[in-house]
Enzyme design. Structure first.
Site, PDB file in Angstrom:
ATOM      1  N   CYS A 110     -50.663  15.955 -10.716  1.00 26.73           N
ATOM      2  CA  CYS A 110     -50.948  15.025 -11.821  1.00 26.73           C
ATOM      3  C   CYS A 110     -52.405  14.590 -11.813  1.00 26.73           C
ATOM      4  O   CYS A 110     -53.020  14.425 -12.861  1.00 26.73           O
ATOM      5  CB  CYS A 110     -50.040  13.807 -11.711  1.00 26.73           C
ATOM      6  SG  CYS A 110     -48.323  14.094 -12.206  1.00 26.73           S
ATOM      7  N   CYS A 131     -67.399  23.930  11.694  1.00 19.87           N
ATOM      8  CA  CYS A 131     -66.001  23.534  11.550  1.00 19.87           C
ATOM      9  C   CYS A 131     -65.933  22.069  11.159  1.00 19.87           C
ATOM     10  O   CYS A 131     -66.877  21.311  11.380  1.00 19.87           O
ATOM     11  CB  CYS A 131     -65.229  23.769  12.854  1.00 19.87           C
ATOM     12  SG  CYS A 131     -65.803  22.758  14.231  1.00 19.87           S
ATOM     13  N   CYS A 189     -42.750  19.049 -12.963  1.00 19.28           N
ATOM     14  CA  CYS A 189     -43.099  17.630 -12.918  1.00 19.28           C
ATOM     15  C   CYS A 189     -42.795  16.980 -14.264  1.00 19.28           C
ATOM     16  O   CYS A 189     -42.221  15.886 -14.314  1.00 19.28           O
ATOM     17  CB  CYS A 189     -44.565  17.454 -12.549  1.00 19.28           C
ATOM     18  SG  CYS A 189     -45.131  15.733 -12.569  1.00 19.28           S
TER      19      CYS A 189
END
Length: 285
Positions: A110, A131, A189
């Site tokens: 969303c 990293c 959704c």
């Protein structure tokens, strides 16, 4: 935005058997002790919940990339499965947790992060030989917040946070709740949102009646009773006249009228006797 997630076959291989020592770090259950880990894992993944045939109550996400989060989000939206998402930033000084109830609260699609919204391959963002930072303290704080929220959700106590962040640099804990996006790219959704609206509409409407709160001391279970040590007359005398003020203006208290508490003076008539005579009389008494 179309999802790049593809369904694939999951292959499990493990020659070991389930032991009770595995209970504290794996998803096996005590009654599965002695079974092949593959058989036990297949049964748990297929059936899910503690009760046969019922789904799990909650899915927890502790993954470290957006692609995995979107995969979990897609599956949970399709199944209507409640889940909690958590994560720590790449600089390791902030993190968050998020409760996602399909249809009721915003899913991960969303309001997606820029990397997901722009359809950028996460692998291209990583620099060669560099990293991401890792601070066990930040991860411990976020993990603790996540577990605490899980307990409140499952055991139904306290306030469950839909979103709770953590900023280690400022000791800041932002919290908020996000409504689902009606134009969410995930069709499941949007489907769950419609189902939730129907569920809410079907609930009986409750009229809110505001009653004046009455404070009752005589009938309380502790036997506490309030007794005034001031009579009404004393209370009246301790207050002054009510002032004629414009509407909307009141005074906190009034000043009582000043009472004349002075002691009358006592005068002694002059006798004409000297101090020596008066002292002589006192000795003879």
């Amino acid at each position: 935005m179309t999802s790049n997630v593809k369904l694939a076959k999951l292959l499990l291989f493990d020659y070991d058997k389930v032991e009770l020592a595995n209970m504290n770090r794996l998803f096996f259950q005590p009654h599965q002790a002695g079974l092949s880990k593959v058989q036990a894992a297949e049964h748990t993944l297929s059936n899910g919940g503690l009760e046969e045939g019922k789904p799990v109550d909650l899915v927890l996400s502790c993954v470290d990339n957006f692609e995995a989060r979107m995969t979990i989000n897609t599956a949970c939206n399709e199944l209507g499965q409640t889940w909690m998402e958590s994560g720590v930033s790449e600089n390791a000084v902030s993190g968050h947790i998020q409760l996602i109830i399909p249809g009721e609260s915003a899913c991960f699609a969303c309001a997606p992060p820029l990397v997901v919204a722009a359809n950028i391959d996460e692998k291209t963002l990583k620099r060669e030989g560099v990293c991401a930072a890792s601070l066990p303290t930040t991860m411990g704080v976020v993990a603790g917040i996540l577990v605490q929220n899980v307990l409140k959700f499952l055991l139904n106590f306290g306030t469950v946070s839909f979103y709770l962040g953590y900023n280690a640099m400022q000791d800041f804990f932002p919290t908020m709740s996000m409504k689902p996006n009606p134009q969410c790219d995930d069709r499941n959704c949007r489907k769950q949102q419609e189902e939730y609206k129907k569920k809410v509409a079907a609930l009986p409407k409750q009229e809110v009646v505001q009653e004046e709160e009455q404070i009752i001391h005589e009938d309380n279970e502790w036997g506490i009773e309030l007794v005034s040590e001031v009579s009404e007359e004393e209370l009246k005398n301790s207050s002054g006249p009510v002032l004629n003020l414009p509407e909307g203006i009141t005074v906190a208290y009034t000043i009582p009228k000043k009472q004349d508490d002075s002691v009358p003076e006592v005068t002694v008539e002059e006798s004409g006797e000297s101090l020596e005579d008066l002292m002589a009389k006192m000795k003879n008494m």
